[in-house]
Design an enzyme around this catalytic site. Structure first.
Site, PDB file in Angstrom:
ATOM      1  N   CYS A 244       0.824  -1.214   0.000  1.00 12.53           N
ATOM      2  CA  CYS A 244       0.000   0.000   0.000  1.00 12.53           C
ATOM      3  C   CYS A 244       0.857   1.263   0.000  1.00 12.53           C
ATOM      4  O   CYS A 244       0.439   2.301  -0.534  1.00 12.53           O
ATOM      5  CB  CYS A 244      -0.940  -0.009   1.191  1.00 12.53           C
ATOM      6  N   THR A 245       2.032   1.189   0.582  1.00 17.98           N
ATOM      7  CA  THR A 245       2.943   2.330   0.531  1.00 17.98           C
ATOM      8  C   THR A 245       3.291   2.660  -0.914  1.00 17.98           C
ATOM      9  O   THR A 245       3.274   3.831  -1.321  1.00 17.98           O
ATOM     10  CB  THR A 245       4.224   2.028   1.340  1.00 17.98           C
TER      11      THR A 245
END
Length: 212
Positions: free
Chosen positions: A45-46
């Site tokens: 998700c980063t």
């Protein structure tokens, strides 16, 4: 029962990294993308939030507003954003919902009993200016979203909303499109002045109508 294509996207009020928002007011007359993340400081998700930030100009060109969600709080989000900016060489410039009570996640059916690693599954909702759900996608934790595909789908949705066409497999901007079956052959010359290729009675192709 989860949201289906064509359903009205539920409105909500939420705390975000950009302050309190009303979802409908935030969208205005724009298209929207609402996408969820299991929790802050998750590696895939980063990269996704960084890619979203890098593509903000592409979203702006398409009149699309982006809104992300994670079930952690705004203070945690803001620290995570610093990591995203540093590692992905960008600046996150869109709101991230602080959905600590899981209100939005429940409203959009983002919580799934089989998603055991984290609380929310990684969902994407594309919402039209009419506030209808146009597309849903759900990804496993191990597979990052394909943002080229998300942009491609938006291009298709916007094109087909304005013209009586559909887009074929693997279509990208500038390629030929399918004439909708609802258009009789007699109306094709007037409606599609660029011409038509009759491959089969049910398969008629024409150059993309909004391209010069």
């Amino acid at each position: 029962m989860g949201l289906r294509l064509g359903d009205t996207a539920p409105n909500f009020k939420a705390k975000t990294t950009a302050g309190d928002i009303d979802f409908y007011e935030y969208l205005g007359d724009s298209w929207g993308i609402l996408f969820s993340h299991p929790a802050d400081y998750t590696p895939v998700c980063t990269t996704e939030l960084g890619k979203t930030a890098l593509l903000q100009e592409e979203f702006r060109k398409r009149n699309v507003k982006v809104l992300a969600l994670s079930v952690d709080g705004a203070a945690s989000h803001n620290v995570w954003i610093k990591d995203i900016n540093e590692t992905q060489h960008t600046t996150v410039n869109f709101p991230i919902i602080a959905d600590e009570d899981k209100k939005v996640a429940m409203l959009y059916d983002m919580i799934h009993p089989n998603a055991t690693e984290k609380t929310t599954v990684r969902s994407v909702f594309i919402i039209g200016p009419d506030k209808k759900v146009k597309l849903t996608l759900t990804y496993p934790a191990s597979t990052g979203r394909n943002f080229a595909e998300i942009l491609r789908v938006i291009d298709s949705l916007q094109l087909t909303a304005n013209y009586s066409v559909a887009t074929p497999a693997n279509w990208v901007q500038g390629e030929d499109v399918v004439i909708a079956l609802s258009i009789p052959d007699a109306d094709v010359p007037a409606k599609f002045p660029k011409g038509a290729n009759y491959i089969k009675p049910y398969l008629r192709m024409t150059p993309q109508p909004d391209k010069q």
